[in-house]
Enzyme design. Structure first.
Site, PDB file in Angstrom:
ATOM      1  N   PHE A  70      -3.588  -5.670 -22.539  1.00 50.44           N
ATOM      2  CA  PHE A  70      -3.833  -5.488 -21.080  1.00 50.44           C
ATOM      3  C   PHE A  70      -4.110  -3.971 -21.072  1.00 50.44           C
ATOM      4  O   PHE A  70      -3.559  -2.830 -21.403  1.00 50.44           O
ATOM      5  CB  PHE A  70      -2.536  -5.585 -20.172  1.00 50.44           C
ATOM      6  CG  PHE A  70      -2.813  -5.593 -18.990  1.00 50.44           C
ATOM      7  CD1 PHE A  70      -3.479  -6.355 -18.248  1.00 50.44           C
ATOM      8  CD2 PHE A  70      -2.534  -4.134 -18.152  1.00 50.44           C
ATOM      9  CE1 PHE A  70      -3.851  -6.147 -16.812  1.00 50.44           C
ATOM     10  CE2 PHE A  70      -2.538  -3.767 -16.848  1.00 50.44           C
ATOM     11  CZ  PHE A  70      -3.160  -4.953 -16.112  1.00 50.44           C
ATOM     12  N   ASP A  86      -4.103   3.236 -25.929  1.00 56.36           N
ATOM     13  CA  ASP A  86      -3.691   2.974 -24.650  1.00 56.36           C
ATOM     14  C   ASP A  86      -1.989   2.950 -24.493  1.00 56.36           C
ATOM     15  O   ASP A  86      -1.316   2.085 -24.800  1.00 56.36           O
ATOM     16  CB  ASP A  86      -4.052   1.528 -24.151  1.00 56.36           C
ATOM     17  CG  ASP A  86      -3.801   1.376 -22.509  1.00 56.36           C
ATOM     18  OD1 ASP A  86      -2.688   2.115 -22.126  1.00 56.36           O
ATOM     19  OD2 ASP A  86      -4.334   0.727 -21.966  1.00 56.36           O
ATOM     20  N   LYS A 121       1.364   5.798 -15.639  1.00 57.09           N
ATOM     21  CA  LYS A 121       2.710   5.279 -15.006  1.00 57.09           C
ATOM     22  C   LYS A 121       3.765   6.312 -14.953  1.00 57.09           C
ATOM     23  O   LYS A 121       3.818   7.011 -13.842  1.00 57.09           O
ATOM     24  CB  LYS A 121       3.231   4.293 -16.277  1.00 57.09           C
ATOM     25  CG  LYS A 121       2.322   2.863 -15.798  1.00 57.09           C
ATOM     26  CD  LYS A 121       3.003   1.640 -16.455  1.00 57.09           C
ATOM     27  CE  LYS A 121       2.438   0.394 -16.317  1.00 57.09           C
ATOM     28  NZ  LYS A 121       2.500  -0.239 -15.138  1.00 57.09           N
TER      29      LYS A 121
HETATM   30  C1  PLP Z   1      -1.098  -0.694 -21.373  1.00 57.83           C
HETATM   31  C2  PLP Z   1      -1.699  -0.672 -19.826  1.00 57.83           C
HETATM   32  N1  PLP Z   1      -2.710   0.000 -19.712  1.00 57.83           N
HETATM   33  C3  PLP Z   1      -3.339   0.117 -18.456  1.00 57.83           C
HETATM   34  C4  PLP Z   1      -2.670  -0.562 -17.396  1.00 57.83           C
HETATM   35  C5  PLP Z   1      -3.205  -0.229 -16.013  1.00 57.83           C
HETATM   36  O1  PLP Z   1      -2.758   1.013 -15.479  1.00 57.83           O
HETATM   37  P1  PLP Z   1      -2.979   0.985 -13.829  1.00 57.83           P
HETATM   38  O2  PLP Z   1      -2.041  -0.128 -13.209  1.00 57.83           O
HETATM   39  O3  PLP Z   1      -2.221   2.392 -13.368  1.00 57.83           O
HETATM   40  O4  PLP Z   1      -4.293   1.081 -13.506  1.00 57.83           O
HETATM   41  C6  PLP Z   1      -1.242  -0.658 -17.582  1.00 57.83           C
HETATM   42  C7  PLP Z   1      -0.779  -1.307 -16.335  1.00 57.83           C
HETATM   43  O5  PLP Z   1       0.433  -2.063 -16.369  1.00 57.83           O
HETATM   44  C8  PLP Z   1      -0.763  -0.979 -18.768  1.00 57.83           C
HETATM   45  O6  PLP Z   1       0.424  -1.213 -18.958  1.00 57.83           O
END
Ligand code: PLP
Length: 398
Positions: A127, A214, A243
């Site tokens: 994700f 990520d 986050k």
């Molecule tokens: C691993 C990871 N990458 C990207 C995102 C996307 O972040 P945002 O919701 O701040 O755009 C999330 C959100 O849960 C995530 O857990």
């Protein structure tokens, strides 16, 4: 009737204030928060260091523009680099925006190699966000459906499988990067074998590729190191986080070093709000508090204790197929879909998250104490047992 887009399905509660690990509704009912704003509220609610940073900054100035120097952005970037070994930072406003910056850099890197249609290796069940490129990179058809055509730059391989990555590199001369979450959060707190990231680092070095991590969810101390890759003593070329970075003030960051440097020049990328004084002052307060109060090591220790207590408390429940975690990122996998547990837990004054249909995900703030940790276990135990009993009754009467 709400006039918000119906893109969420909120639980029947609205909170008016928070304190420590607790949230309060308008009738002053209190709820113990084991979901932590989905890994955002690492210092809980109303932490004095964050309140002080935000209030003092709001009284002075909260936005200027990237046309001018922003001292707090410089200071936060410098502190992040010092603590990670990375060299430069771009600030945006979310995880997806940080990831978009990472993807754009991978395109520029491809140009230096003379590759016109570059590919990135991504993982099954990954994700990376909800923008068009990041949802295309994600390995979840549910978030892609309806939004086709997807961005066609990704080669997908199984997670936690180094050979699959090596084979994909061999088969595709246009690969320029490997993109991975150190622990897959949204797909159910899936933790790869130790050495996975180091092996990917080695492959990236051998083939002159970018290693892109990520850490939007795993970053800022949650796993017991500031960033999860630090457990393996490697360095990525590109690192994204968001986050918990400013404890709930919108911010995202894309950190770079090595092969990812010297690709961006003035005018090539930007973000109106990115790195503004309010968010970056909050980010500095967050980082300073995590380090000075030893909360990163605490997240590791408290998480290990909570994990052990959960394993003991649920050892008799055959519906629970696995309990796993690293630091304060814990997944409890059931043998059946269990989203209803969020609603039931709410009735018992406990906030939890369920992800990937069958996994209860716990992401409590790092400031929880032992009593609160025990309360999470006890309340969750009551909730799961009550729910399983009700399910058994329904299936007997059917
Ligand atoms: C691993 C990871 N990458 C990207 C995102 C996307 O972040 P945002 O919701 O701040 O755009 C999330 C959100 O849960 C995530 O857990």
């Amino acid at each position: 009737m709400s006039q918000l887009w119906p893109s969420y399905n909120p639980l029947p509660v609205s909170f008016v204030r928070g304190e420590g690990a607790w949230l309060f509704d308008k009738d002053d009912n209190r709820y113990l928060d084991a979901a932590g704003g989905i890994a955002v509220n690492a210092l809980g609610y109303s932490h004095p260091a964050l309140v002080q940073a935000l209030v003092s900054q709001a009284q002075l100035l909260w936005h200027t523009s990237n046309m001018y120097h922003i001292d707090h952005a410089e200071a936060l970037a410098s502190r992040l680099c010092e603590l990670t070994g990375m060299a430069q930072v771009f600030f945006g406003n979310s995880g997806a925006e940080a990831n978009e910056a990472a993807l754009k850099l991978s395109r520029l890197f491809a140009r230096t190699k003379g590759i016109a249609e570059p590919k990135i290796i991504v993982m099954e069940r990954a994700f990376h966000g909800r923008t068009l490129a990041t949802l295309s990179a994600s390995g979840n058809p549910k978030i892609q459906q309806g939004f086709e055509p997807l961005v066609d730059s990704f080669i997908r391989v199984p997670y936690n499988d180094v050979t699959a990555v090596a084979n994909a590199i061999q088969a595709n001369p246009d690969v320029v990067g490997i993109w991975v979450e150190p622990i897959q959060g949204e797909s159910g707190v899936r933790i790869p074998a130790p050495g996975y990231l180091s092996a990917l680092r080695k492959l990236a070095n051998q083939h002159q590729l970018l290693l892109m991590l990520d850490e939007v969810q795993t970053g800022m101390g949650r796993t017991g190191q500031l960033f999860a890759y630090q457990h393996e003593h490697i360095l990525p070329d590109i690192l994204t986080t968001a986050k918990a970075l400013a404890g709930g003030v919108p911010i995202g960051a894309c950190l770079i070093q090595g092969k990812a440097l010297d690709l961006i020049h003035p005018g090539m990328h930007g973000s109106t709000f990115g790195g503004n004084p309010l968010a970056t002052h909050a980010g500095l307060a967050m980082l300073t508090t995590l380090v000075n109060e030893n909360l990163i090591a605490d997240a590791g220790k408290k998480g290990a204790a909570l994990l052990a207590d959960l394993k003991t408390a649920f050892s008799d429940l055959s519906a629970i197929v696995d309990i796993r975690g690293m630091g304060l990122m814990i997944g409890i996998e059931l043998d059946r879909p269990c989203r209803d547990l969020m609603r039931l837990a709410l009735k018992h004054g406990l906030l939890i998250n369920v992800t990937a249909d069958k996994v209860i995900r716990l992401l409590p703030p790092f400031i929880i104490n032992e009593i609160e940790s025990q309360l999470i276990v006890n309340r969750l135990s009551v909730v799961i047992r009550e729910w399983l009993t009700a399910q058994a009754e329904v299936s007997t009467s059917a």
